[in-house]
Design a protein around this motif. Sequence first.
Motif, PDB file in Angstrom:
ATOM      1  N   LEU A   1       0.876  -1.176   0.000  1.00  0.00           N
ATOM      2  CA  LEU A   1       0.000   0.000   0.000  1.00  0.00           C
ATOM      3  C   LEU A   1       0.911   1.224   0.000  1.00  0.00           C
ATOM      4  CD1 LEU A   1      -2.842   1.215   0.255  1.00  0.00           C
ATOM      5  CD2 LEU A   1      -2.526   1.158   2.742  1.00  0.00           C
ATOM      6  N   VAL A   2       0.900   1.937  -1.087  1.00  0.00           N
ATOM      7  CA  VAL A   2       1.782   3.101  -1.205  1.00  0.00           C
ATOM      8  C   VAL A   2       0.924   4.357  -1.149  1.00  0.00           C
ATOM      9  CG1 VAL A   2       3.521   4.260  -2.586  1.00  0.00           C
ATOM     10  CG2 VAL A   2       3.377   1.780  -2.617  1.00  0.00           C
ATOM     11  N   ARG A   3       1.040   5.063  -0.052  1.00  0.00           N
ATOM     12  CA  ARG A   3       0.267   6.294   0.111  1.00  0.00           C
ATOM     13  C   ARG A   3       1.148   7.474  -0.208  1.00  0.00           C
ATOM     14  NH1 ARG A   3      -4.043   4.667   4.257  1.00  0.00           N
ATOM     15  NH2 ARG A   3      -2.617   3.387   5.461  1.00  0.00           N
ATOM     16  N   ILE A   4       0.567   8.417  -0.914  1.00  0.00           N
ATOM     17  CA  ILE A   4       1.340   9.608  -1.234  1.00  0.00           C
ATOM     18  C   ILE A   4       0.557  10.846  -0.817  1.00  0.00           C
ATOM     19  CG2 ILE A   4       2.593   8.531  -3.135  1.00  0.00           C
ATOM     20  CD1 ILE A   4       0.663   9.958  -5.046  1.00  0.00           C
ATOM     21  N   SER A   5       1.314  11.892  -0.546  1.00  0.00           N
ATOM     22  CA  SER A   5       0.673  13.173  -0.279  1.00  0.00           C
ATOM     23  C   SER A   5       0.523  13.902  -1.619  1.00  0.00           C
ATOM     24  CB  SER A   5       1.514  13.973   0.711  1.00  0.00           C
ATOM     25  OG  SER A   5       2.737  14.313   0.105  1.00  0.00           O
ATOM     26  N   GLY A   6       0.300  15.147  -1.574  1.00  0.00           N
ATOM     27  CA  GLY A   6       0.181  15.888  -2.831  1.00  0.00           C
ATOM     28  C   GLY A   6      -1.259  16.275  -3.105  1.00  0.00           C
ATOM     29  N   ARG A   7      -1.389  17.142  -4.071  1.00  0.00           N
ATOM     30  CA  ARG A   7      -2.727  17.651  -4.382  1.00  0.00           C
ATOM     31  C   ARG A   7      -3.469  16.666  -5.282  1.00  0.00           C
ATOM     32  NH1 ARG A   7      -1.885  22.929  -7.101  1.00  0.00           N
ATOM     33  NH2 ARG A   7       0.077  21.964  -7.666  1.00  0.00           N
ATOM     34  N   ARG A   8      -4.714  16.673  -5.126  1.00  0.00           N
ATOM     35  CA  ARG A   8      -5.569  15.724  -5.817  1.00  0.00           C
ATOM     36  C   ARG A   8      -5.460  15.861  -7.344  1.00  0.00           C
ATOM     37  NH1 ARG A   8      -9.109  11.441  -4.081  1.00  0.00           N
ATOM     38  NH2 ARG A   8      -8.643  12.174  -1.996  1.00  0.00           N
ATOM     39  N   ASN A   9      -5.182  17.059  -7.796  1.00  0.00           N
ATOM     40  CA  ASN A   9      -5.141  17.276  -9.246  1.00  0.00           C
ATOM     41  C   ASN A   9      -3.843  16.811  -9.889  1.00  0.00           C
ATOM     42  OD1 ASN A   9      -7.635  18.368  -9.143  1.00  0.00           O
ATOM     43  ND2 ASN A   9      -6.940  20.502  -9.106  1.00  0.00           N
ATOM     44  N   ASP A  10      -2.828  16.654  -9.064  1.00  0.00           N
ATOM     45  CA  ASP A  10      -1.556  16.198  -9.633  1.00  0.00           C
ATOM     46  C   ASP A  10      -1.579  14.680  -9.774  1.00  0.00           C
ATOM     47  OD1 ASP A  10      -0.590  18.747  -9.754  1.00  0.00           O
ATOM     48  OD2 ASP A  10       0.342  18.656  -7.758  1.00  0.00           O
ATOM     49  N   LEU A  11      -0.862  14.241 -10.784  1.00  0.00           N
ATOM     50  CA  LEU A  11      -0.794  12.792 -11.013  1.00  0.00           C
ATOM     51  C   LEU A  11       0.658  12.327 -10.849  1.00  0.00           C
ATOM     52  CD1 LEU A  11      -3.128  12.553 -14.114  1.00  0.00           C
ATOM     53  CD2 LEU A  11      -3.622  11.797 -11.790  1.00  0.00           C
ATOM     54  N   TYR A  12       0.777  11.134 -10.382  1.00  0.00           N
ATOM     55  CA  TYR A  12       2.104  10.617 -10.065  1.00  0.00           C
ATOM     56  C   TYR A  12       2.325   9.238 -10.686  1.00  0.00           C
ATOM     57  CZ  TYR A  12       2.174  14.443  -6.764  1.00  0.00           C
ATOM     58  OH  TYR A  12       2.140  15.687  -6.212  1.00  0.00           O
ATOM     59  N   THR A  13       3.601   8.983 -10.914  1.00  0.00           N
ATOM     60  CA  THR A  13       4.002   7.677 -11.446  1.00  0.00           C
ATOM     61  C   THR A  13       4.886   6.985 -10.419  1.00  0.00           C
ATOM     62  OG1 THR A  13       3.915   8.343 -13.762  1.00  0.00           O
ATOM     63  CG2 THR A  13       5.368   6.511 -13.222  1.00  0.00           C
ATOM     64  N   LEU A  14       4.591   5.739 -10.147  1.00  0.00           N
ATOM     65  CA  LEU A  14       5.384   4.966  -9.194  1.00  0.00           C
ATOM     66  C   LEU A  14       6.098   3.835  -9.934  1.00  0.00           C
ATOM     67  CD1 LEU A  14       6.019   4.290  -6.140  1.00  0.00           C
ATOM     68  CD2 LEU A  14       4.109   2.697  -6.304  1.00  0.00           C
ATOM     69  N   ILE A  15       7.392   3.724  -9.647  1.00  0.00           N
ATOM     70  CA  ILE A  15       8.194   2.657 -10.276  1.00  0.00           C
ATOM     71  C   ILE A  15       8.901   1.878  -9.173  1.00  0.00           C
ATOM     72  CG2 ILE A  15      10.110   2.148 -11.841  1.00  0.00           C
ATOM     73  CD1 ILE A  15       9.537   4.821 -13.197  1.00  0.00           C
ATOM     74  N   MET A  16       8.866   0.585  -9.290  1.00  0.00           N
ATOM     75  CA  MET A  16       9.623  -0.239  -8.341  1.00  0.00           C
ATOM     76  C   MET A  16      10.632  -1.089  -9.121  1.00  0.00           C
ATOM     77  SD  MET A  16       8.189  -2.940  -5.561  1.00  0.00           S
ATOM     78  CE  MET A  16       9.065  -4.441  -5.167  1.00  0.00           C
ATOM     79  N   THR A  17      11.891  -0.969  -8.759  1.00  0.00           N
ATOM     80  CA  THR A  17      12.930  -1.742  -9.447  1.00  0.00           C
ATOM     81  C   THR A  17      13.896  -2.361  -8.438  1.00  0.00           C
ATOM     82  OG1 THR A  17      14.526   0.055  -9.647  1.00  0.00           O
ATOM     83  CG2 THR A  17      12.889  -0.123 -11.388  1.00  0.00           C
ATOM     84  N   ASP A  18      14.631  -3.324  -8.946  1.00  0.00           N
ATOM     85  CA  ASP A  18      15.670  -3.995  -8.163  1.00  0.00           C
ATOM     86  C   ASP A  18      17.009  -3.764  -8.859  1.00  0.00           C
ATOM     87  OD1 ASP A  18      17.448  -5.709  -6.989  1.00  0.00           O
ATOM     88  OD2 ASP A  18      16.413  -7.550  -7.560  1.00  0.00           O
ATOM     89  N   PRO A  19      17.848  -2.883  -8.326  1.00  0.00           N
ATOM     90  CA  PRO A  19      19.133  -2.616  -8.982  1.00  0.00           C
ATOM     91  C   PRO A  19      20.185  -3.685  -8.717  1.00  0.00           C
ATOM     92  CG  PRO A  19      18.882  -1.219  -7.057  1.00  0.00           C
ATOM     93  CD  PRO A  19      17.624  -2.031  -7.157  1.00  0.00           C
ATOM     94  N   ASP A  20      19.834  -4.703  -7.951  1.00  0.00           N
ATOM     95  CA  ASP A  20      20.835  -5.712  -7.566  1.00  0.00           C
ATOM     96  C   ASP A  20      20.584  -7.069  -8.206  1.00  0.00           C
ATOM     97  OD1 ASP A  20      22.209  -3.934  -5.893  1.00  0.00           O
ATOM     98  OD2 ASP A  20      20.717  -4.244  -4.332  1.00  0.00           O
ATOM     99  N   ALA A  21      19.833  -7.092  -9.277  1.00  0.00           N
ATOM    100  CA  ALA A  21      19.558  -8.385  -9.905  1.00  0.00           C
ATOM    101  C   ALA A  21      20.664  -8.732 -10.913  1.00  0.00           C
ATOM    102  CB  ALA A  21      18.213  -8.328 -10.622  1.00  0.00           C
ATOM    103  N   PRO A  22      21.043  -9.963 -11.043  1.00  0.00           N
ATOM    104  CA  PRO A  22      20.601 -11.088 -10.209  1.00  0.00           C
ATOM    105  C   PRO A  22      21.397 -11.217  -8.915  1.00  0.00           C
ATOM    106  CG  PRO A  22      22.031 -11.850 -11.949  1.00  0.00           C
ATOM    107  CD  PRO A  22      21.928 -10.361 -12.123  1.00  0.00           C
ATOM    108  N   SER A  23      22.537 -10.531  -8.845  1.00  0.00           N
ATOM    109  CA  SER A  23      23.339 -10.624  -7.629  1.00  0.00           C
ATOM    110  C   SER A  23      23.970  -9.258  -7.376  1.00  0.00           C
ATOM    111  CB  SER A  23      24.430 -11.686  -7.801  1.00  0.00           C
ATOM    112  OG  SER A  23      25.648 -11.232  -7.260  1.00  0.00           O
ATOM    113  N   PRO A  24      24.017  -8.811  -6.141  1.00  0.00           N
ATOM    114  CA  PRO A  24      24.530  -7.471  -5.868  1.00  0.00           C
ATOM    115  C   PRO A  24      25.965  -7.267  -6.348  1.00  0.00           C
ATOM    116  CG  PRO A  24      23.508  -8.401  -3.915  1.00  0.00           C
ATOM    117  CD  PRO A  24      23.577  -9.495  -4.925  1.00  0.00           C
ATOM    118  N   SER A  25      26.748  -8.354  -6.359  1.00  0.00           N
ATOM    119  CA  SER A  25      28.139  -8.188  -6.772  1.00  0.00           C
ATOM    120  C   SER A  25      28.271  -8.216  -8.296  1.00  0.00           C
ATOM    121  CB  SER A  25      29.007  -9.274  -6.148  1.00  0.00           C
ATOM    122  OG  SER A  25      28.494 -10.536  -6.463  1.00  0.00           O
TER     123      SER A  25
END
Lengths: 174, 374
Positions: free
Chosen positions: A52-76
């Motif tokens: 559940l990702v809650r954001i603040s901000g004004r109702r008229n503004d629109l937002y984009t949410l991105i979720m990524t994994d920069p450590d795939a497949p291995s952090p090293s």
Amino acid sequence: MARFVDPLVVGRVIGEVVDLFVPSISMTAAYGDRDISNGCLVRPSAADYPPLVRISGRRNDLYTLIMTDPDAPSPSDPSMREFLHWIVVNIPGGTDASKGEEMVEYMGPRPTVGIHRYVLVLYEQKARFVDGALMPPADRPNFNTRAFAAYHQLGLPTAVVHFNSQREPANRRR
Amino acid sequence: MDLKDGGGSERRGAAAGAGAGAAPLARQGSIYSLTFDEFQSTLGGMGGGLGKDFGSMNMDELLRSIWTAEESQAMASASAAAAAAEGGLQRQGSLTLPRTLSVKTVDEVWRDLEREASPGAAAADGGGGGGEQQQPRRQPTLGEMTLEEFLVRAGVVRENTAAAAAMVAAAAAPPVAPRSIPAVNNSSIFFGNYGGVNDAAAAAAGAMGFSPVGIGDPTMGNRLMSGVAGIGGGAITVAPVDTSVGQMDSAGKGDGDLSSPMAPVPYPFEGVIRGRRSGGNVEKVVERRQRRMIKNRESAARSRARKQAYTMELEAEVQKLKEQNMELQKKQEEIMEMQKNFFPEMQKNQVLEAVNNPYGQKKRCLRRTLTGPW
């Protein structure tokens, strides 16, 4: 209230995923009843469903949410950096991500080797994305948040949260 | 001299049974470039010959006789080719004899080899018959095979099988460049080994007046080996080989008339050789260890960063909550002040109670209603 960015710098989220930015929107994410703070550890099994990702901000503004994994497949050896997990667009300010449109379906963390960072990045959109204006990424591996943001003219992020996740021993998996 | 060396080689032969007999092999590459025929005639000519034919010897005996022979024999022609061959042979690691192999006779091993070789050659050629035709042309009989090739192919040298296989392939088909042979050559150790060859060669030649045998053949056989060495070792090997050859020849001539028995050099050189032999492995191990160390350090750095990031996040959280708490307390104070003004008759305690326990009033009411009607 904007979060501090220092943990993001130390955690190398700023630098490897996004550029330095000044948070202007407050974003809180929670898997179930568990709040995500930067750098906290989340079990993959607890993150099967989108947070559940809650954001603040004004109702008229629109937002984009991105979720990524920069450590795939291995952090090293992050040869797949970044691995895309989720994109939600057109999230109205003051609401949560479920009010937006899922552009790339959520995929839970599946870290195979090492401890991975999972980064939730929020951008403020200049305008509503209509179907034709979006260029969905071809593939989940080797996604580039910066390039995506640049292509869609999203500018700098307005909020970033990241958590860590590590492969669970088989017997602990639910 | 002969006796002494014989003793030495016996000792070493015993050691070789345990798998540590690389020294003589490494010290003199020359003998291994002889063919079986030449080797036999050499033994016979020296008077130290064994009555037995090679074919009926088992592998253990063969090795022993080789060591004996090479101890007492030095090739003044141990020049560039021999040196290169030495490099080639040494690279295989120690000369170990698998148990199963040591009891087989040379003939048996040879038959096995032939059986193995024909399909391999055929496969290499792509065509069925072509390989088999070529194979006999190159190695018609055991007698014409060099000891080196025989030993390598028989699998006497086991430690570095991949390299050995590559070498055999290269030796069998010279124009084909070997794909990868680990470059373990180290020029300084190279020189050390040449020194060893020098001394032994000079000493033996001086003492016995032994003349080189079969120069043409060894160099032929060894040019292949030198090619391998050159390719395998990259740029390192080529130059040192040339310079050291000159040095070696002059040294050999200079020392040739000294009759001082310098034979028991193997031990110090054995050390050098062992260092070099395992050099390949050590280098690999060290490299691997270093890579692991670097990875480990990176991982540790990441771990620290993670921890620090989390700590910072928590500290920030604490700070935020503290501020929030202060704000709320201030607000409460204000509200209490306001209540005091609105309900001056209420005591401060009552206000506090009301704030802390907003249901208190209700409870009291409830109690009264309970007790009321009955």
